[in-house]
Design a protein around this motif. Structure first.
Motif, PDB file in Angstrom:
ATOM      1  N   VAL A 125      47.418  42.809  24.509  1.00 59.32           N
ATOM      2  CA  VAL A 125      47.738  41.757  25.468  1.00 59.32           C
ATOM      3  C   VAL A 125      47.737  42.394  26.853  1.00 59.32           C
ATOM      4  O   VAL A 125      48.395  43.411  27.078  1.00 59.32           O
ATOM      5  N   PHE A 126      46.977  41.792  27.782  1.00 57.69           N
ATOM      6  CA  PHE A 126      46.836  42.358  29.112  1.00 57.69           C
ATOM      7  C   PHE A 126      47.573  41.513  30.143  1.00 57.69           C
ATOM      8  O   PHE A 126      47.481  40.286  30.141  1.00 57.69           O
ATOM      9  N   THR A 127      48.311  42.175  31.022  1.00 59.20           N
ATOM     10  CA  THR A 127      48.911  41.537  32.192  1.00 59.20           C
ATOM     11  C   THR A 127      48.479  42.336  33.422  1.00 59.20           C
ATOM     12  O   THR A 127      47.756  43.333  33.310  1.00 59.20           O
ATOM     13  N   GLU A 128      48.951  41.914  34.582  1.00 58.28           N
ATOM     14  CA  GLU A 128      48.607  42.635  35.814  1.00 58.28           C
ATOM     15  C   GLU A 128      49.134  44.061  35.809  1.00 58.28           C
ATOM     16  O   GLU A 128      48.670  44.912  36.574  1.00 58.28           O
ATOM     17  N   ARG A 129      50.097  44.342  34.950  1.00 58.50           N
ATOM     18  CA  ARG A 129      50.649  45.694  34.865  1.00 58.50           C
ATOM     19  C   ARG A 129      49.818  46.611  33.963  1.00 58.50           C
ATOM     20  O   ARG A 129      50.088  47.817  33.885  1.00 58.50           O
ATOM     21  N   SER A 130      48.836  46.059  33.289  1.00 62.36           N
ATOM     22  CA  SER A 130      47.980  46.873  32.424  1.00 62.36           C
ATOM     23  C   SER A 130      47.104  47.783  33.279  1.00 62.36           C
ATOM     24  O   SER A 130      46.406  47.313  34.176  1.00 62.36           O
ATOM     25  N   THR A 131      47.140  49.045  33.002  1.00 64.44           N
ATOM     26  CA  THR A 131      46.402  50.014  33.828  1.00 64.44           C
ATOM     27  C   THR A 131      45.071  50.420  33.205  1.00 64.44           C
ATOM     28  O   THR A 131      44.205  50.952  33.894  1.00 64.44           O
ATOM     29  N   GLU A 132      44.904  50.166  31.894  1.00 62.17           N
ATOM     30  CA  GLU A 132      43.655  50.570  31.257  1.00 62.17           C
ATOM     31  C   GLU A 132      42.526  49.627  31.656  1.00 62.17           C
ATOM     32  O   GLU A 132      42.706  48.423  31.753  1.00 62.17           O
ATOM     33  N   PRO A 220      46.382  42.853  41.815  1.00 62.98           N
ATOM     34  CA  PRO A 220      45.825  42.006  40.761  1.00 62.98           C
ATOM     35  C   PRO A 220      46.683  40.759  40.511  1.00 62.98           C
ATOM     36  O   PRO A 220      47.913  40.849  40.464  1.00 62.98           O
ATOM     37  N   VAL A 221      46.015  39.622  40.367  1.00 60.46           N
ATOM     38  CA  VAL A 221      46.683  38.369  39.979  1.00 60.46           C
ATOM     39  C   VAL A 221      45.803  37.706  38.918  1.00 60.46           C
ATOM     40  O   VAL A 221      44.676  37.297  39.211  1.00 60.46           O
ATOM     41  N   ASN A 222      46.287  37.629  37.697  1.00 59.64           N
ATOM     42  CA  ASN A 222      45.512  37.022  36.622  1.00 59.64           C
ATOM     43  C   ASN A 222      45.495  35.505  36.770  1.00 59.64           C
ATOM     44  O   ASN A 222      46.543  34.860  36.783  1.00 59.64           O
ATOM     45  N   VAL A 223      44.300  34.947  36.887  1.00 62.37           N
ATOM     46  CA  VAL A 223      44.135  33.504  37.029  1.00 62.37           C
ATOM     47  C   VAL A 223      43.677  32.968  35.679  1.00 62.37           C
ATOM     48  O   VAL A 223      42.500  32.733  35.420  1.00 62.37           O
ATOM     49  N   THR A 224      44.656  32.805  34.793  1.00 60.35           N
ATOM     50  CA  THR A 224      44.418  32.306  33.445  1.00 60.35           C
ATOM     51  C   THR A 224      45.558  31.382  33.063  1.00 60.35           C
ATOM     52  O   THR A 224      46.658  31.463  33.630  1.00 60.35           O
ATOM     53  N   GLN A 270      39.382  39.088  25.595  1.00 61.05           N
ATOM     54  CA  GLN A 270      40.635  39.752  25.869  1.00 61.05           C
ATOM     55  C   GLN A 270      41.735  38.693  26.030  1.00 61.05           C
ATOM     56  O   GLN A 270      41.487  37.617  26.554  1.00 61.05           O
ATOM     57  N   LYS A 271      42.918  39.014  25.528  1.00 61.44           N
ATOM     58  CA  LYS A 271      44.070  38.120  25.641  1.00 61.44           C
ATOM     59  C   LYS A 271      44.823  38.498  26.915  1.00 61.44           C
ATOM     60  O   LYS A 271      45.474  39.543  26.990  1.00 61.44           O
ATOM     61  N   VAL A 272      44.700  37.640  27.921  1.00 60.22           N
ATOM     62  CA  VAL A 272      45.230  37.945  29.250  1.00 60.22           C
ATOM     63  C   VAL A 272      46.280  36.903  29.629  1.00 60.22           C
ATOM     64  O   VAL A 272      46.041  35.694  29.504  1.00 60.22           O
ATOM     65  N   LEU A 273      47.415  37.365  30.093  1.00 58.19           N
ATOM     66  CA  LEU A 273      48.505  36.467  30.483  1.00 58.19           C
ATOM     67  C   LEU A 273      48.735  36.524  31.995  1.00 58.19           C
ATOM     68  O   LEU A 273      48.653  37.598  32.609  1.00 58.19           O
ATOM     69  N   PRO A 274      49.053  35.367  32.608  1.00 58.72           N
ATOM     70  CA  PRO A 274      49.256  35.294  34.062  1.00 58.72           C
ATOM     71  C   PRO A 274      50.699  35.615  34.446  1.00 58.72           C
ATOM     72  O   PRO A 274      51.432  34.777  34.959  1.00 58.72           O
ATOM     73  N   GLU A 275      51.100  36.845  34.217  1.00 61.99           N
ATOM     74  CA  GLU A 275      52.501  37.229  34.382  1.00 61.99           C
ATOM     75  C   GLU A 275      53.011  37.014  35.808  1.00 61.99           C
ATOM     76  O   GLU A 275      54.113  36.485  36.017  1.00 61.99           O
ATOM     77  N   SER A 281      56.993  31.428  39.759  1.00 63.59           N
ATOM     78  CA  SER A 281      57.291  29.997  39.543  1.00 63.59           C
ATOM     79  C   SER A 281      56.097  29.073  39.775  1.00 63.59           C
ATOM     80  O   SER A 281      56.269  27.931  40.198  1.00 63.59           O
ATOM     81  N   PHE A 282      54.896  29.557  39.498  1.00 62.61           N
ATOM     82  CA  PHE A 282      53.749  28.663  39.534  1.00 62.61           C
ATOM     83  C   PHE A 282      53.813  27.719  38.340  1.00 62.61           C
ATOM     84  O   PHE A 282      54.085  28.145  37.218  1.00 62.61           O
TER      85      PHE A 282
END
Length: 299
Positions: A125-132, A220-224, A270-275, A281-282
């Motif tokens: 599971v990938f978030t903006e904190r994922s460094t790989e 990084p800002v995940n738009v998902t 990839q499973k990406v979350l918009p953390e 509060s979006f």
């Protein structure tokens, strides 16, 4: 506000432009071709040509959004791959030149990016904190693109890399995904277990606006959407939405034979979350897939 957009005539750009015009902002579309507008708040500015001097028209701009780049939806020949990377680098370098020359810098620079930077996985599971970062062509393209955009951050401008998932709307990838089902030939693609991280076009536009209005958002800002699905579930949901069967599988070897290296777009994910969006509060209009598809299909 005064908002400049490169790539403003594309699918995402058109939706952003309409959204900002409805809010009575002044929108400046950077384009290679000569264009005029009948709308008082919409302006076309030439760039990326020898005689163009876009910065002279953009003094006082509040927001700069960079969407420019060759589509990744054409077969990936060596030349196409070169153009995909080069078009993004060229546009981002031009953006740097514009911003660096402005006496008053914009408050935020938003660079379109992609979740492909994380690489593919069926269990992570990938978030903006994922460094790989991945090692495939898409991951390397996005990595180079973001590194180029980081130069604008060095000018003291808040910079966000909005990493888009699969954008669902009346254009883009969805019509191609709907077509087999409309022809009663839809079914599982490859293993069907690959993850699909998606976003409704309306939520994408609103999230860009959210980034503009939220000073704490940068990098990084995940738009998902917050609820990614596996590809087989995505197909079943399409079938249910348009009342068609989900029955005819397309094996991986056949897709690879047709699309070549580009088959990664369908067979891997990839499973990406918009953390960051959730933490700030979006509120998603379409957090779940079926209502999103129903809204697009009926519109």
């Amino acid at each position: 506000m005064k908002i400049a957009i490169s790539g403003g005539t594309g699918f995402v750009g058109k939706h952003l432009t309409d959204y900002f015009l409805k809010q009575n902002h002044d929108v400046y579309i950077l384009t290679r071709s000569e264009k005029t507008s009948s709308k008082k708040n919409l302006h076309y500015i030439k760039w990326l040509t020898d005689q163009a001097k876009p910065a002279t028209h953009l003094e006082g701009v509040d927001v700069v959004i960079n969407l420019a780049g060759k589509s990744i939806n054409d077969r990936w020949t060596d030349e196409a791959k070169r153009q995909i990377i080069q078009s993004r680098i060229e546009a981002t370098k031009a953006m740097y030149s514009i911003v660096s020359s402005l006496e008053r810098k914009p408050s935020v620079f938003i660079n379109a990016s992609a979740i492909g930077i994380y690489g593919t996985s069926k269990d992570q599971v990938f978030t903006e904190r994922s460094t790989e970062h991945g090692s495939d062509f898409l991951a390397e393209t996005v990595d180079v693109w973001e590194k180029e955009a980081k130069n604008i951050q060095k000018l003291g401008v808040r910079t966000a890399f909005t990493r888009f998932g699969i954008v669902l709307g009346e254009e883009g990838a969805l019509p191609k995904m709907l077509l087999p089902y409309k022809l009663f030939a839809g079914g599982k693609l490859g293993s069907g277990t690959q993850w699909m991280s998606w976003i409704h076009i309306d939520d994408l536009v609103r999230m860009i606006d959210h980034v503009i209005k939220t000073p704490s958002l940068s990098g990084p800002v995940n738009v998902t959407a917050p609820n990614p699905v596996q590809m087989n579930e995505f197909g079943k949901t399409i079938a249910k939405t348009i009342n068609r069967p989900h029955w005819l599988p397309a094996p991986s070897f056949a897709i690879k034979a047709i699309l070549g290296e580009m088959s990664i777009l369908l067979l891997e994910g990839q499973k990406v979350l918009p953390e960051k969006a959730v933490e700030t509060s979006f509120t998603f209009t379409f957090p779940h897939l079926q209502p999103a598809l129903e809204d697009i299909v009926k519109s």
